[in-house]
Design a protein around this motif. Structure first.
Motif, mmCIF file in Angstrom:
data_model
loop_
_atom_site.group_PDB
_atom_site.id
_atom_site.type_symbol
_atom_site.label_atom_id
_atom_site.label_comp_id
_atom_site.label_asym_id
_atom_site.label_seq_id
_atom_site.Cartn_x
_atom_site.Cartn_y
_atom_site.Cartn_z
ATOM 1 N N VAL A 39 0.863 -1.178 0.000
ATOM 2 C CA VAL A 39 0.000 0.000 0.000
ATOM 3 C C VAL A 39 0.900 1.228 0.000
ATOM 4 N N GLY A 40 0.658 2.148 -0.935
ATOM 5 C CA GLY A 40 1.480 3.344 -1.006
ATOM 6 C C GLY A 40 0.651 4.601 -1.143
ATOM 7 N N HIS A 41 1.136 5.672 -0.540
ATOM 8 C CA HIS A 41 0.503 6.980 -0.650
ATOM 9 C C HIS A 41 1.460 7.926 -1.357
ATOM 10 N N ASP A 42 0.968 8.678 -2.340
ATOM 11 C CA ASP A 42 1.747 9.730 -2.971
ATOM 12 C C ASP A 42 3.048 9.141 -3.536
ATOM 13 N N ARG A 43 4.223 9.641 -3.115
ATOM 14 C CA ARG A 43 5.482 9.105 -3.643
ATOM 15 C C ARG A 43 5.595 7.616 -3.360
ATOM 16 N N ALA B 90 -2.475 -1.319 -3.315
ATOM 17 C CA ALA B 90 -3.355 -0.166 -3.141
ATOM 18 C C ALA B 90 -2.542 1.108 -3.320
ATOM 19 N N THR B 91 -3.090 2.043 -4.081
ATOM 20 C CA THR B 91 -2.446 3.342 -4.289
ATOM 21 C C THR B 91 -3.390 4.427 -3.791
ATOM 22 N N SER C 26 -10.698 -4.524 2.637
ATOM 23 C CA SER C 26 -11.478 -5.011 1.510
ATOM 24 C C SER C 26 -10.566 -5.562 0.412
ATOM 25 N N LEU C 27 -9.492 -4.835 0.128
ATOM 26 C CA LEU C 27 -8.531 -5.295 -0.874
ATOM 27 C C LEU C 27 -7.932 -6.633 -0.482
#
Length: 288
Positions: free
Chosen positions: A100-104, A124-125, A284-285
């Motif tokens: 799971v990653g956010h932004d960069r 997940a992005t 959920s993922l």
């Protein structure tokens, strides 16, 4: 983070990452964004650790992780940063994990999932587009919202000097402008983000510069040969309505056939502004 062990873990190319990890169960790796550190996951990680082994590294060049000297644009390319994540997980005894990653961190996660499909089970992005699509949709005056991308894409020298001389104002601008609920980032956490970013200006700029160079070339090469994401993917974006200017779900479907596209009524810093919703999205993922 409370209940987590924090240690320096060997990554790729002799680099060591600062990593917080804890919990037991199927592994989940959480990658932070700009201008933050692994602390952005403090709410989400605490919940997931109830039944998952949660791994939260500071990316190469950020936070307490090593900031290697730039020897070429590959030094902070997402391919190298993704290799760090796979190596860190392996050192912790994990050979397959959800990412799971956010932004960069989401750009690193996408590259990791493309390069290591046998390792990344779910992806997940959060509030980002793949590098190729991001540059493609930025046109004319609408591109002003991404002015920092163009600044940090310039050759080495001037961007680093400009940002260093007003580091707290520069990084603080994004912490203020991109949040809808300012209380979501408490003063002590904000101060830590600013301190960590202030000490990492050259590597942060190198990360962004790579996205206008080597990362873009890697995405184009994958698009040209039809390479896609093989695992279940969830892409989360802010709910901008007509202001979005592009069809995020359609863009993501070019990369992922098993896609769930979610919009949230939150600012950019979703894991801090809407942790319950992000936890639900991740769970959920993992059930897919």
């Amino acid at each position: 983070m409370n209940g987590f062990t924090t240690e320096r873990v060997p990554a790729a190319d002799g680099v060591h990452l600062n990593v917080a990890h804890g919990g037991h169960g199927t592994p989940v790796v959480l990658l932070h964004g700009f201008p933050q550190t692994h602390l952005m996951w403090r709410h989400v990680a605490a919940d997931l650790a109830g039944d998952h082994h949660v791994i939260c590294p500071d990316l190469r060049g950020y936070g307490g992780s090593d900031k290697p000297r730039v020897t070429g644009e590959e030094t902070y390319g997402k391919r190298a940063m993704a290799a760090d994540v796979v190596a860190v997980a392996g050192h912790l005894g994990v050979d397959r994990f959800a990412l799971v990653g956010h932004d960069r961190g989401a750009l690193v996660a996408v590259r990791g999932a493309l390069d290591h499909p046998e390792t990344v089970t779910h992806l997940a992005t959060l509030d980002v587009l793949p590098t190729l699509d991001m540059w493609d949709i930025l046109h004319g005056a609408d591109a002003a919202v991404a002015w920092h991308l163009y600044l940090m894409a310039q050759p080495p020298g001037l961007p680093e000097q400009m940002i260093t001389r007003s580091a707290d104002e520069f990084f603080g601008h994004f912490l203020d402008a991109w949040v809808r609920h300012p209380g979501a980032i408490p003063a002590d956490v904000r101060a830590e983000y600013l301190r960590a970013s202030r000490e990492a200006v050259p590597s942060i700029v190198a990360d962004y510069r790579a996205s206008a160079g080597v990362d873009l070339r890697h995405d184009r090469a994958d698009r040209d040969r039809g390479r896609t994401l093989r695992m279940p993917v969830t892409a989360v974006q802010q709910s901008w309505g007509d202001r979005l200017g592009f069809d995020g779900a359609a863009l993501w479907r070019r990369w992922a056939t098993d896609l769930e596209h979610v919009t949230l009524d939150a600012g950019h810093f979703m894991p801090e502004e809407a942790p319950a919703e992000i936890i639900a999205v991740i769970r959920s993922l993992l059930g897919r």
